[in-house]
Design an enzyme around this catalytic site. Structure first.
Site, short mmCIF file in Angstrom:
data_model
loop_
_atom_site.label_atom_id
_atom_site.label_comp_id
_atom_site.label_asym_id
_atom_site.label_seq_id
_atom_site.Cartn_x
_atom_site.Cartn_y
_atom_site.Cartn_z
CG HIS A 372 -1.96 -1.07 1.31
ND1 HIS A 372 -3.26 -0.87 0.73
CD2 HIS A 372 -1.77 -2.28 1.61
CE1 HIS A 372 -4.04 -1.92 0.98
NE2 HIS A 372 -3.08 -2.72 1.46
CE LYS A 563 -6.85 13.84 0.44
NZ LYS A 563 -6.59 12.78 -0.66
NE ARG A 564 -3.70 10.08 9.93
CZ ARG A 564 -3.15 9.20 10.92
NH1 ARG A 564 -3.77 7.98 11.03
NH2 ARG A 564 -2.22 9.32 11.55
CE LYS A 569 -2.40 10.72 2.99
NZ LYS A 569 -3.35 10.03 1.90
CB THR A 671 -10.21 4.57 -0.75
OG1 THR A 671 -9.59 4.96 0.61
CG2 THR A 671 -9.22 3.58 -1.43
CE LYS A 675 -13.96 5.82 1.49
NZ LYS A 675 -13.36 6.09 2.71
C1 26Q Z 1 3.46 2.30 10.68
C2 26Q Z 1 4.39 2.34 12.05
C3 26Q Z 1 3.84 1.88 13.14
C4 26Q Z 1 2.88 1.64 13.24
C5 26Q Z 1 1.81 1.76 12.25
C6 26Q Z 1 2.31 2.24 10.95
C7 26Q Z 1 1.27 2.12 9.75
C8 26Q Z 1 -0.27 2.10 10.03
C9 26Q Z 1 -1.02 2.05 9.02
C10 26Q Z 1 1.72 2.44 8.61
C11 26Q Z 1 0.96 2.40 7.74
C12 26Q Z 1 -0.47 2.56 7.82
C13 26Q Z 1 -1.25 2.86 6.59
C14 26Q Z 1 -1.13 2.94 5.49
C15 26Q Z 1 -2.25 3.54 4.45
O1 26Q Z 1 -3.47 3.71 4.78
N1 26Q Z 1 -2.06 3.42 3.17
C16 26Q Z 1 -3.00 3.92 2.25
O2 26Q Z 1 -3.70 2.51 1.66
C17 26Q Z 1 -4.77 2.87 0.71
C18 26Q Z 1 -5.45 1.66 0.59
O3 26Q Z 1 -4.77 0.96 -0.43
C19 26Q Z 1 -4.27 3.56 -0.20
O4 26Q Z 1 -5.51 4.24 -0.92
C20 26Q Z 1 -3.47 4.88 0.01
O5 26Q Z 1 -2.95 5.59 -1.17
C21 26Q Z 1 -2.47 4.49 1.18
O6 26Q Z 1 -1.63 5.65 1.60
#
Ligand code: 26Q
Length: 832
Positions: A372, A563-564, A569, A671, A675
């Site tokens: 991702h 978004k985050r 972004k 995503t 929406k």
């Molecule tokens: C990292 C370090 C320690 C703990 C947690 C994490 C962590 C947690 C969540 C790292 C990454 C995430 C989430 C990433 C994410 O949401 N990526 C997004 O995924 C979407 C679904 O595929 C895409 O549409 C987005 O482009 C992408 O940024």
């Protein structure tokens, strides 16, 4: 669910189906409220919610049990979606929609003089995810149930979900999200299926009863994994799939020795330590990288889920694992659950007695991995030393996987030692690290990205060596979102209008949404489409007034970025545009003005300084803009606190313009963009992630494209000169001047120095100023287009009409056809 004894009378199950008329719903509701909860009809709404949730849950139960039985039939191939995150949001309204009980439930509440919408808003979001990845997992679960696919979700039941964001003096403040405080009617505890999870200890070589040499993992510290099942209802199809969430608990409540010795508090310590594992969801935060507790969570999920699957397997096949790979597939949602590769090897060898070859044949044919992210800094790595102390047996197995893999690499490319170093699962250096993405690729038969561009960039860049070795493993599965939650439930006004025109089938067969295209030039339809959008904008304006104390006028253009918060972004680019508009107003450059209400929302990771600065900047600019009498409603800016799933359900139907403005090549997919599109918003976006596919679907004339392309971004870097851009572009020069001179930071001098520095930095990885001019020009096109209302409405209709491809039903069908290869398992009595 336990399997039902053979010879059981099928009709008994049918008889158990509860009546769905409004009278029965009202009666059950009252019974729950009074007999079960001990409240009365005029109690606080929380108990009304609880009583209604239990009433609806009862109506899910029979289908849930029947679905389990169907998937338990011999020879049914199943998939298991392993994810550290499931961002579910609220459930009540979703189940009501899926059961087809909207009218009956509303009617039942009406009879009791209660308001269904108000009751539904009492539910707290299940926020067990950070953002895109977690919400994708939830949309996937919905589509699997809708398509009647035997897929079980496995995740963690965090006591505390994603933190709550409050804004104090413009700054983000984090508050814990104790979402389970008032209980959760949607979960069913299943202690009978608990598993033991081991940590620490050491590995010994032993000879087993057959005289074979084996490894024994001894002196471990053990924790129990208790499953909680959550029902995932399909849309009007009697299918209810399962999401199984694990909660950590101590192996025994008390250490009896300590207890008898009188140290009551110490006796409870083990319990507290164990329960820490599932206490809190980690925010997506580089500063959280390498934390031991996070690795514990990952192993806890992987081991508990794999043990659960092996237990179910042995119920029907006993210890015979020959057919296992034909009937089971595990999907890894990013690298987070990748330790499952090594854990399945361990379970099959150390616990089930298979040899390496047999175990590897099964494992490498059962695992599939989705990536991702393209940001190299986000690729997960764990210090070997941490593995050694926490999971020594798993480290041994990883070393062995790597040794065998590197032999393969050496055979394919003899003498290329650099390449072997590059591809090794173990990164050498001062601190040796395990590269989880490489372990996932080596252990999986399928590796996919989440949008066409993203998948191409993976094969050609980040994972190029692996692509050259195994091109057949690599594929693309463009993301989607579920139209049940994001259109049918979130936008009832638009849904009713669509159904009136093309019938109700689009809800479960979303490709059919294309049929509204032919009404895009029908004046009557356009008028009604516009009225629905205006009503949705009013609902959004009410929410903005409530949470931001800012008035949005529904005649203005609603311009939204939620978004985050992350530099890639580029919320900053959005703010620069807002400042530019403000500057134009101050200069009196307001001919042919289009009034705009800009809404920005999103959480910053608690340790991400720059992201938090950006939130403060947005709030300070908003304060100035909204309180300047000269602006006089021509421009509004608001930051909506605590953005999440249920906020988005109000935001996306009320949006005119969807901001998707990441630096090209950085957003894997996105995503939120989908929406918004489904709800008839028009996108202003870069050529990035799934935006590209959105633009291809809707046509360039119905999309506002700007900015450098991914290849151009990389070329631009070498000569990127922000100072020159600022010097050459008067508008940009004035915007930067307003920032530098403290116009948005009176009495807070220098607080934006870091933000300004990042924009002016020639090594700015996000090249924000490189896209400024192109963005401002595209925004001017937007403003003009919004003034031609008829044309704008036609564009809006086209966006919805062309959004068929972005349903997770399509995505999941592709996963199934290309990777999982499951058969659909229809349940009886279709009621569509
Ligand atoms: C990292 C370090 C320690 C703990 C947690 C994490 C962590 C947690 C969540 C790292 C990454 C995430 C989430 C990433 C994410 O949401 N990526 C997004 O995924 C979407 C679904 O595929 C895409 O549409 C987005 O482009 C992408 O940024």
């Amino acid at each position: 669910m336990p399997s039902v004894p053979t010879g059981c009378n099928e009709e008994l199950f049918e008889a158990a189906r509860l009546s769905s008329d409004s009278g029965a719903i009202a009666r059950d509701f009252q019974r729950y409220l009074t007999q079960h909860l001990g409240r009365f009809i005029g109690c606080v709404p929380l108990y009304q919610y609880e009583a209604l949730a239990l009433t609806i849950r009862d109506r899910v139960m029979t289908d849930w049990r029947n679905t389990w039985r169907r998937y338990d039939e011999p020879g049914v191939r199943r998939a298991y979606y392993l994810s550290l995150e499931f961002l579910i949001g609220r459930s009540l309204g979703n189940h009501i929609l899926n059961l087809g009980l909207d009218h009956e439930t509303a009617e039942a509440m009406h009879r009791l003089a209660l308001n269904l919408e108000e009751i539904m808003s009492e539910e707290v979001d299940a926020g067990l995810g950070n953002g895109g990845l977690g919400r994708l997992a939830a949309c996937f679960m919905d589509s699997c149930a809708c398509l009647q696919l035997p897929v079980i979700g496995y995740g963690i039941r965090y006591q505390y979900g994603m933190f709550r964001q409050e804004i104090e003096n413009g700054f983000q403040v984090e508050e814990p999200d104790h979402w389970l405080r008032d209980g959760n009617p949607w979960e069913l505890e299943r202690p009978e299926f608990k598993n033991l999870i081991r940590f620490g200890g050491r590995v010994e070589g032993v000879t087993d009863s057959q005289g074979k040499r084996r490894s024994a993992w001894v002196d471990t510290t053990d924790v129990l994994a208790i499953p909680y099942d959550v029902p995932i209802s399909g849309h009007k199809n009697h299918t209810v799939n399962t999401l199984r969430l694990w909660s950590a608990s101590a192996t025994s409540d008390f250490n009896l020795d300590d207890f008898n010795a009188g140290s009551y508090a110490e006796a409870l310590e083990a319990k507290t330590n164990a329960e820490h594992i599932t206490m809190v969801l980690y925010p997506n935060d580089v500063s959280e990288n390498g934390k031991e507790l996070r690795l514990k969570q990952q192993y806890f999920l992987a081991s508990a889920s794999l043990q659960d699957v092996l237990r179910m397997w042995e119920l029907s096949a006993g210890r015979d694992y020959r057919d296992f790979k034909a009937q089971n597939v595990f999907h890894l949602n990013d690298t987070h659950p990748t330790i499952a590769v090594a854990e399945l090897m361990r379970l099959l060898m150390d616990e089930k007695g298979l040899d390496w070859g047999q175990a590897w044949d099964i494992t490498s044919h059962c695992m599939a991995y989705t990536n991702h992210t393209l940001l190299p800094e986000a690729l997960e790595k764990w210090p070997v030393a941490l593995f050694e102390s926490l999971l020594p047996r798993l480290l041994q197995i990883i070393f062995e996987i790597n040794a065998r893999f590197l032999r393969l690499v050496a055979m394919k490319w003899p003498g290329q030692t650099q390449r072997q170093r590059r591809m090794s699962i173990i990164e050498e250096g001062d601190t040796k690290q395990v590269r989880m993405a490489y372990l996932a690729i080596v252990g999986s038969f399928s590796v996919n990205g989440v949008a066409a561009l993203h998948s191409r960039l993976l094969s050609g860049g980040l994972f190029r060596d692996f692509y050259e070795l195994w091109p057949e493993k690599f594929n693309n599965k463009t993301n989607g979102v579920t139209p049940r939650r994001w259109v049918a439930y979130a936008n009832p006004g638009m849904s009713a209008l669509i159904t009136e025109k093309i019938g109700p089938d689009w809800v479960h067969d979303y490709a059919k949404i294309a049929a509204i295209a032919k009404h895009a030039e029908d004046a009557g339809f356009k008028q009604r489409w516009h009225e629905v959008k205006q009503a949705n904008k009013q609902r959004l304006a009410d929410m903005v007034r409530h949470y931001c104390q800012v008035e949005f006028d529904t005649e203005a253009l609603f311009d939204v970025q939620v978004k985050r918060i992350h530099e890639y972004k580029r919320q900053l680019l959005n703010v620069l545009h807002a400042i530019h508009l403000y500057d134009r107003i101050k200069r009196g450059d307001i001919g042919h003005w289009t009034r705009r209400c800009i809404l920005i929302g999103g959480k910053a990771a608690p340790g991400y300084r720059m992201a938090k600065n950006i939130i403060k900047l947005i709030n300070n600019v908003a304060e100035v803009v909204n309180n300047d009498p000269q602006v006089n409603g021509l421009l509004k800016l608001a930051f909506i606190p605590n953005y999440g799933v249920s906020k988005m359900e109000v935001i996306c139907p009320g949006t005119d313009l969807s901001e998707q403005i990441s630096t090209a090549g950085k957003e894997a997919s996105g995503t939120g963009n989908m929406k918004f599109m489904m709800n008839g918003a028009i996108t202003i976006g870069t050529y990035d992630g799934a935006n590209i596919e959105i633009m291809e679907a809707v046509g360039e004339g119905n999309y506002f494209l700007f900015g450098l392309h991914a290849e151009e971004v990389d070329r631009e870097r070498a000569s990127y000169d922000p100072a020159r851009l600022i010097g050459q572009d008067e508008d940009l020069g004035r915007v930067m001047h307003l920032l530098r001179c403290g116009h948005f930071s009176t009495f807070e001098s220098n607080i934006f120095d870091e933000v300004i520095g990042s924009l002016e930095n020639p090594r700015d990885p996000w090249l924000t100023l490189a896209d400024f001019r192109s963005y401002i020009d595209a925004q001017e096109q937007v403003s003009r287009a919004y003034q031609k209302r008829e044309r704008w409405v036609a564009m809006s209709i086209s966006n919805t009409a062309c959004s068929g491809y972005f349903s997770t039903d399509r995505t999941i069908s592709e996963y199934n056809k290309g990777i999982w290869k499951l058969q659909t398992r229809p349940l009886d009595q279709p009621s569509r």
